[in-house]
Design a protein around this motif. Structure first.
Motif, PDB file in Angstrom:
ATOM      1  N   UNK A 168       0.808  -1.220   0.000  1.00  0.00           N
ATOM      2  CA  UNK A 168       0.000   0.000   0.000  1.00  0.00           C
ATOM      3  C   UNK A 168       0.839   1.267   0.000  1.00  0.00           C
ATOM      4  N   UNK A 169       2.061   1.191  -0.415  1.00  0.00           N
ATOM      5  CA  UNK A 169       2.874   2.395  -0.573  1.00  0.00           C
ATOM      6  C   UNK A 169       3.067   3.165   0.746  1.00  0.00           C
ATOM      7  N   UNK A 170       3.101   2.434   1.854  1.00  0.00           N
ATOM      8  CA  UNK A 170       3.286   3.072   3.158  1.00  0.00           C
ATOM      9  C   UNK A 170       4.735   3.497   3.353  1.00  0.00           C
ATOM     10  N   UNK A 227      12.682   5.123   2.342  1.00  0.00           N
ATOM     11  CA  UNK A 227      13.695   4.245   1.743  1.00  0.00           C
ATOM     12  C   UNK A 227      15.078   4.655   2.234  1.00  0.00           C
ATOM     13  N   UNK A 228      15.849   3.671   2.609  1.00  0.00           N
ATOM     14  CA  UNK A 228      17.219   3.835   3.087  1.00  0.00           C
ATOM     15  C   UNK A 228      17.316   4.555   4.431  1.00  0.00           C
ATOM     16  N   UNK A 281      10.742   0.837  -1.195  1.00  0.00           N
ATOM     17  CA  UNK A 281       9.705   1.319  -0.281  1.00  0.00           C
ATOM     18  C   UNK A 281       8.847   0.180   0.262  1.00  0.00           C
ATOM     19  N   UNK A 282       8.593  -0.814  -0.569  1.00  0.00           N
ATOM     20  CA  UNK A 282       7.657  -1.845  -0.152  1.00  0.00           C
ATOM     21  C   UNK A 282       8.284  -2.960   0.679  1.00  0.00           C
ATOM     22  N   UNK A 320       2.634   1.600   8.061  1.00  0.00           N
ATOM     23  CA  UNK A 320       1.628   2.635   8.255  1.00  0.00           C
ATOM     24  C   UNK A 320       1.994   3.856   7.429  1.00  0.00           C
ATOM     25  N   UNK A 321       0.990   4.719   7.234  1.00  0.00           N
ATOM     26  CA  UNK A 321       1.249   6.015   6.615  1.00  0.00           C
ATOM     27  C   UNK A 321       1.710   6.983   7.694  1.00  0.00           C
TER      28      UNK A 321
END
Lengths: 112, 115
Positions: free
Chosen positions: A27-29, A52-53, A71-72, A94-95
């Protein structure tokens, strides 16, 4: 529905092995977390990542490292497994600011 | 630093009886409060959350919780439990940082519903 997938439900590893636990969310969290769950102690945060990173130590990072190249995907690494790392490991995402975490089903790791 | 206490590690209750699972927290800053449930062999899922506003929060499966700032408590209640409510329940707090939120969990309360 958000899905958080942990690559293994059960793992048995030997003392001293390098162990990789993988977690993928769809979900692109931005936020991802690794917890370990032990009876009477609840969930304790090992590491988390908000991009990311990017990574931050949680409450019990000793003996663990993490990797977030995409990201995923958020990987937990046990550099040299020990018997006291036998536990249930839970991944969550989570977002930012959403404050609702979605959890994977957990990986029960046994180190012998 | 924040911390969460769940005073009861195990709560047995008869089916259709009411139940209260207790949660207390400590924090020097404002926090958000949550209850998560973990059914056997599953991950955690959110039952309810308190962010602001009304202190009585209703969640899924007939559960509700009341935020009490003076007592720093967030107790979970259900007026009539079912067998399917047997699970581990975790209270949690969260503090929003500038770019991430960190969630701290309590030790959990194991609810056993007796037929």
């Amino acid at each position: 529905d958000v899905k958080v997938t942990q690559s293994s439900r059960y793992l048995v590893k030997r003392t001293g092995e390098k162990v990789f636990l993988e977690c993928v969310q769809d979900m692109d969290h931005e936020n991802m977390f690794w917890y370990r769950q032990d009876p009477g102690l609840g969930l304790r945060l090992i590491y988390f990542s908000y991009d990311v990173k990017m990574k931050e130590k949680g409450d019990i990072p000793e003996g663990y490292s993490v990797s977030r190249e995409k990201k995923e995907r958020f990987s937990l690494i046990l550099e040299s497994a020990s018997t006291n790392q036998t536990s249930m490991y839970l991944c969550a995402s989570s977002l930012p600011g959403n404050l609702k975490a979605f959890f994977g089903q957990g990986t029960r790791l046994t180190v012998v | 630093a924040q911390s969460v206490t769940q005073l009861d590690s195990q709560v047995p209750v008869f089916e259709e009886a009411p139940v209260e699972l207790r949660c207390n927290y400590s924090s020097s800053v404002s926090v958000y409060l949550f209850w998560y449930v973990q059914y056997p062999n599953q991950g955690l899922q959110l039952l309810l959350k308190y962010l602001s506003g009304s202190t009585l929060v209703k969640g899924i499966n007939g559960f509700e919780a009341e935020f009490n700032k003076s007592q720093t408590s967030f107790h979970l209640r259900k007026p009539s439990v079912h067998i399917s409510d047997t699970a581990e329940y975790f209270c949690a707090v969260s503090v929003w940082k500038t770019s991430y939120d960190k969630v701290i969990f309590g030790p959990g309360t194991s609810l056993s519903v007796i037929p």
